[in-house]
Write a protein that holds these residues in place. Structure first.
Motif, PDB file in Angstrom:
ATOM      1  N   THR A 175       0.672  -1.248  -0.094  1.00 32.03           N
ATOM      2  CA  THR A 175      -0.502   0.176   0.235  1.00 32.03           C
ATOM      3  C   THR A 175       1.357   0.892  -0.191  1.00 32.03           C
ATOM      4  O   THR A 175       0.794   1.983  -0.562  1.00 32.03           O
ATOM      5  N   TYR A 176       1.838   1.359   1.111  1.00 31.21           N
ATOM      6  CA  TYR A 176       2.503   2.127   0.466  1.00 31.21           C
ATOM      7  C   TYR A 176       3.597   2.741   0.169  1.00 31.21           C
ATOM      8  O   TYR A 176       3.528   3.677  -1.179  1.00 31.21           O
ATOM      9  N   LYS A 177       4.180   1.745  -1.261  1.00 30.99           N
ATOM     10  CA  LYS A 177       4.537   0.954  -2.267  1.00 30.99           C
ATOM     11  C   LYS A 177       4.061   1.873  -3.214  1.00 30.99           C
ATOM     12  O   LYS A 177       4.107   2.942  -3.984  1.00 30.99           O
ATOM     13  N   LEU A 178       2.394   1.405  -2.792  1.00 35.34           N
ATOM     14  CA  LEU A 178       1.840   2.408  -4.020  1.00 35.34           C
ATOM     15  C   LEU A 178       1.434   3.418  -4.516  1.00 35.34           C
ATOM     16  O   LEU A 178       1.715   4.319  -5.415  1.00 35.34           O
ATOM     17  N   MET A 179       1.150   4.016  -3.269  1.00 34.86           N
ATOM     18  CA  MET A 179       0.903   5.648  -3.014  1.00 34.86           C
ATOM     19  C   MET A 179       2.295   6.112  -3.058  1.00 34.86           C
ATOM     20  O   MET A 179       2.023   8.019  -2.906  1.00 34.86           O
ATOM     21  N   GLY A 180       3.424   5.842  -2.505  1.00 31.70           N
ATOM     22  CA  GLY A 180       4.756   6.633  -3.130  1.00 31.70           C
ATOM     23  C   GLY A 180       4.806   6.911  -4.666  1.00 31.70           C
ATOM     24  O   GLY A 180       5.195   7.933  -5.442  1.00 31.70           O
ATOM     25  N   SER A 181       4.202   5.464  -5.690  1.00 32.65           N
ATOM     26  CA  SER A 181       5.102   5.914  -6.811  1.00 32.65           C
ATOM     27  C   SER A 181       3.432   6.780  -7.215  1.00 32.65           C
ATOM     28  O   SER A 181       4.125   7.189  -8.389  1.00 32.65           O
ATOM     29  N   VAL A 191       7.263   9.117  -5.602  1.00 27.65           N
ATOM     30  CA  VAL A 191       8.047   8.863  -4.269  1.00 27.65           C
ATOM     31  C   VAL A 191       9.113   7.225  -3.972  1.00 27.65           C
ATOM     32  O   VAL A 191       8.152   6.623  -4.525  1.00 27.65           O
ATOM     33  N   GLU A 192      10.171   6.394  -4.384  1.00 23.85           N
ATOM     34  CA  GLU A 192      10.533   4.887  -4.874  1.00 23.85           C
ATOM     35  C   GLU A 192      11.184   4.869  -3.789  1.00 23.85           C
ATOM     36  O   GLU A 192      12.223   4.280  -3.865  1.00 23.85           O
ATOM     37  N   GLU A 193      11.539   5.627  -2.754  1.00 18.42           N
ATOM     38  CA  GLU A 193      12.610   5.387  -1.611  1.00 18.42           C
ATOM     39  C   GLU A 193      11.980   3.918  -1.687  1.00 18.42           C
ATOM     40  O   GLU A 193      11.163   3.553   0.047  1.00 18.42           O
ATOM     41  N   SER A 194      13.055   2.750  -1.385  1.00 21.10           N
ATOM     42  CA  SER A 194      11.765   1.175  -0.500  1.00 21.10           C
ATOM     43  C   SER A 194      12.003   1.472   0.424  1.00 21.10           C
ATOM     44  O   SER A 194      11.690   0.408   1.527  1.00 21.10           O
TER      45      SER A 194
END
Length: 293
Positions: free
Chosen positions: A91-97, A101-104
């Protein structure tokens, strides 16, 4: 023997299975006031811990910190909800993209710290050997703390003896000054009434009776005897086999009462100087007596 309520004790135990540490710090208190910090698996043992501590330390504000760690690394001391972690991470990764924002690494840390992902294991210990070793460590720390208290008590004992001696010296000086005080009073009375008695008709027998009554009111003999007795009793309690801080506190109150009465009844500057010194030493005793078991 007297013991201070201020103390410190630590004990450690280690074998092939676990490492245990118990640390105790104590301060003065009217009763046993236990503040316990222990691992979750021993959270239901507080009543038993209190009994172990009270058997050795009697009373005081006691801060006890117990640390327990297992050498068995096959099990984590926490529970990780991997499915919930993956949900947070996705969920956080999708929101970042969506916002560029792509800081994994940051997303990984946020997902790991999310609610209910990592929880502490709070199961109670069912291993009797573990608890027996913990108990022994607690008792050892308490005994070490008790030894510290005895050493502190020895220091206080010598301070009390010095304070008592100063009070005794003051009492001796007052006893030496007392005959001189009486003569000063007699002389003052004679001078004040001599002319008046010569000019007026006065019953000398009645006057003598009034003087006797007056001197009885100013007499401090009983207070001197009682004060000496209280000082001897204070020393006796200090030398007793068990520490009795409350009794020392009560006796110091009686000592103060006699010193104050001597000062007020004597009404004499020379004696008052000794009274002030005695009261100062007594305040030191009272302050330290609060820290005696």
């Amino acid at each position: 023997m007297i013991k201070s309520m201020t103390g410190y004790g630590i004990a450690n135990f280690e074998n092939e299975r676990y490492i245990i540490s118990a640390e105790i710090k104590t301060l003065n208190s009217k009763f046993l006031d236990l503040n316990l910090r222990s691992p979750r698996q021993f959270s239901d043992r507080e009543i038993e811990v209190r009994a172990l501590v009270s058997d050795v330390l009697e009373r005081g504000k006691v801060n006890l910190n117990i640390e327990f760690s297992s050498k068995d690394s096959s099990e984590l001391p926490v529970s990780i909800n991997q499915g919930l972690f993956e949900t947070y991470f996705s969920t956080y990764k999708l929101m970042g993209s969506q916002v560029g924002v792509e800081e994994s690494n940051d997303i990984f840390r946020m997902a790991l710290q999310a609610p209910n992902v990592v929880t502490s294991i709070s199961e109670k210990s069912d291993d009797p050997e573990e608890w027996e070793m913990v108990k022994k460590t607690i008792v050892e720390a308490a005994k070490n703390c008790d030894g510290f208290r005895k050493d502190e008590g020895d220091t206080l004992y010598h301070k009390f003896k010095e304070n008592l001696q100063i009070i005794r010296d003051g009492l001796t000086s007052i006893q030496e000054e007392e005959p001189k005080r009486k003569e000063r009073i007699k002389s003052r009375v004679r001078n004040n009434f001599k002319e008046w008695m010569e000019e007026n008709s006065f019953d000398e027998n009645r006057f003598e009776q009034e003087l006797i009554y007056y001197f009885e009111k100013l007499d401090i003999t009983e207070e001197i005897v009682r004060l000496s007795t209280h000082l001897d009793y204070f020393q006796k309690i200090m030398d007793a086999a068990s520490s009795q801080g409350k009794k020392l506190g009560f006796i110091s109150q009686e000592i103060g009462r006699e010193i104050n009465t001597i000062g007020s009844k004597a009404n004499d500057a020379a004696i008052q100087r000794h009274v002030i010194v005695m009261k100062d030493e007594l305040e030191k005793i009272k302050e330290q007596a609060l820290n005696i078991i």
